[in-house]
Write an enzyme that holds these catalytic residues in place. Structure first.
Site, PDB file in Angstrom:
ATOM      1  N   CYS A 192       0.847  -1.180   0.000  1.00 37.82           N
ATOM      2  CA  CYS A 192       0.000   0.000   0.000  1.00 37.82           C
ATOM      3  C   CYS A 192       0.895   1.248   0.000  1.00 37.82           C
ATOM      4  CB  CYS A 192      -0.862  -0.037   1.256  1.00 37.82           C
ATOM      5  SG  CYS A 192      -1.974   1.324   1.405  1.00 37.82           S
ATOM      6  N   PRO A 193       0.659   2.272  -0.763  1.00 37.63           N
ATOM      7  CA  PRO A 193      -0.530   2.560  -1.577  1.00 37.63           C
ATOM      8  C   PRO A 193      -0.395   2.144  -3.043  1.00 37.63           C
ATOM      9  CG  PRO A 193       0.854   4.502  -1.513  1.00 37.63           C
ATOM     10  CD  PRO A 193       1.582   3.433  -0.749  1.00 37.63           C
TER      11      PRO A 193
END
Lengths: 76, 375
Positions: free
Chosen positions: A14-15
């Protein structure tokens, strides 16, 4: 289901899965379907929430062998 | 200005010292609602990172210009991304290193008592999850009670203090977090003690804790007395350390009491819970200092970050100890229970040795707040 494009975000943290998906989404026409493959478990909830927030439709989520596969239909 | 890292230890000090802090939490809204960094003087703004990928213009008006801002996400990647954007806009920004995952794993050791002949009692406060564990130091030996799975923290601490771990106890079979007791015992050769009634299905060797048994630890011969206090689980035990400190496990907390339903037997165990709270504890001196295995809200923390209060004070102030009507008590602990902890069944199976999840799976299982209490 006709898949227009596949995004491979396996192994990404993530992201990045959403960053990459968002970028690909821009290239598509509304109604096109994007397949995203990710291994980050957090992606599960994030893709649901992201689709809701952006107006894309999360058609399907599958999980097999640690890989999450999302089918997302581009919104208007 | 560039974004700097704040590690969990620094954040822990800020929470304990009740410093003002502005947190921009960029996880999705469900995750934020379920579980966040708690502190008495923390202000929050929750905007998911995926709404900020094109820029932070839309939220700059909602952020403080002077005060430092801590950006928080699940692991840290998104908080760095958003933190950098905010720094470029001139905000004084840091991100939580390791994210909520690291926050959930941080243990803060706090000395809570001097025991006889130079012995010491430490409480390990897991701020991110509300778990409390304990280490009794006596001479060159140590005993640990209710260890979390962050076993290195205890073993390094013991090494620093120059003690070897000889006994490891769990007050009960935990359902909200994975116990580190067995692993510590295996690595140090310590004896692993469990309440036998909770351990009927475990797949490994342990020593059964008997009711009202005394164990002397180390050269200072610190006494650890066991007390049968069922109710959260059928086997739940309490320990009295050095005749003064009452480790209540998940039976009695500072501002709440244990819930009887996590093994699926609320109706059966409510009577046991009542007996433990209203008979067994009632028969002890009110001077005993209660030290539970959890806290629920940061307001339960003392000024030094510890969680402890005299039994006599709890007898007056804790609502769960002041429900005279047995039917009302029964209804309180069976009818209006909070949601159960994340993955509590799998956690119980893991603590029994029936499951051996990977570290990543263990982290996923423990995500979210602990919910072992009824208020």
């Amino acid at each position: 289901m006709k898949i227009t494009k596949v995004v491979d975000a396996k192994g990404m943290a993530c992201p990045m899965p959403i960053v990459k998906t968002k970028k690909e989404m821009k290239q598509l026409e509304s109604g096109d379907i994007l397949e995203v493959q990710a291994t980050d478990k957090g992606a599960l909830k994030d893709f649901e929430a992201w689709a809701k927030s952006t107006g894309h439709e999360l058609l399907q989520t599958k999980e097999a062998d640690g890989v999450l596969t999302f089918h997302i239909k581009k919104g208007e | 200005m560039s974004v700097t890292a704040m590690n969990p230890k620094e954040l822990a000090r800020k929470v304990i010292q009740k410093e003002p802090l502005f947190i921009l939490d960029v996880r999705n809204e469900d995750a934020f609602r379920d579980w966040k960094v708690e502190g008495e003087n923390i202000q929050y703004l929750n905007v998911p990172y995926f709404d900020l990928l094109d820029g932070v213009e839309e939220i700059v008006d909602q952020l403080p210009k002077q005060q430092p801002i801590l950006v928080v996400c699940a692991k840290e990647g998104s908080s760095i991304l958003v933190g950098e954007m905010l720094s470029e806009e001139g905000f004084n920004t840091s991100y939580l290193a390791g994210g909520m995952k690291a926050w959930s794993e941080h243990l803060e050791p706090i000395k809570v008592a001097d025991l006889r002949e130079g012995g010491e009692l430490y409480q390990f406060v897991r701020l991110g999850k509300g778990c409390l564990s304990y280490m009794v130091l006596s001479g060159n030996e140590a005993a640990i009670i209710d260890a979390t799975r962050m076993t290195d923290a205890y073993m390094m601490f013991a090494k620093q203090m120059g003690v070897s771990i000889s006994h490891v106890f769990d007050t009960h079979l935990h359902a909200d977090h994975i116990s580190g007791g067995r692993m510590i015992a295996e690595e140090t050769g310590a004896t692993y003690w469990l309440p036998p009634k909770d351990a009927e299905e475990v797949t490994f060797n342990y020593e059964p804790i008997e009711d009202n048994a005394h164990l002397q630890v180390g050269a200072s011969r610190i006494d650890i007395q066991s007390l049968d206090t069922p109710g959260h689980t059928i086997g739940s035990m309490s320990f009295i350390v050095d005749e003064a400190y009452l480790l209540t496990g998940d039976i009695l907390f500072i501002d709440s009491i244990g819930r009887p339903d996590l093994a699926g037997k609320a109706e059966d165990w409510v009577g046991d819970l009542r007996h433990s709270l209203y008979e067994t504890y009632q028969s002890l001196s009110p001077e005993h200092v209660v030290m539970p295995a959890h806290f629920m809200i940061v307001e339960e923390l003392n000024d030094d970050g510890s969680v402890a209060e005299k039994l006599g004070v709890l007898m007056e102030r804790n609502h769960g100890l002041n429900v005279d009507d047995e039917r009302e008590f029964r209804s309180m602990v069976t009818d209006h229970l909070p949601p159960q902890p994340n993955a509590y069944r799998e956690i119980r199976e893991t603590n029994m040795g029936n499951k051996t999840p990977s570290l990543e799976e263990q982290r996923e299982m423990e995500m979210g707040p602990n919910r072992c209490a009824v208020r």
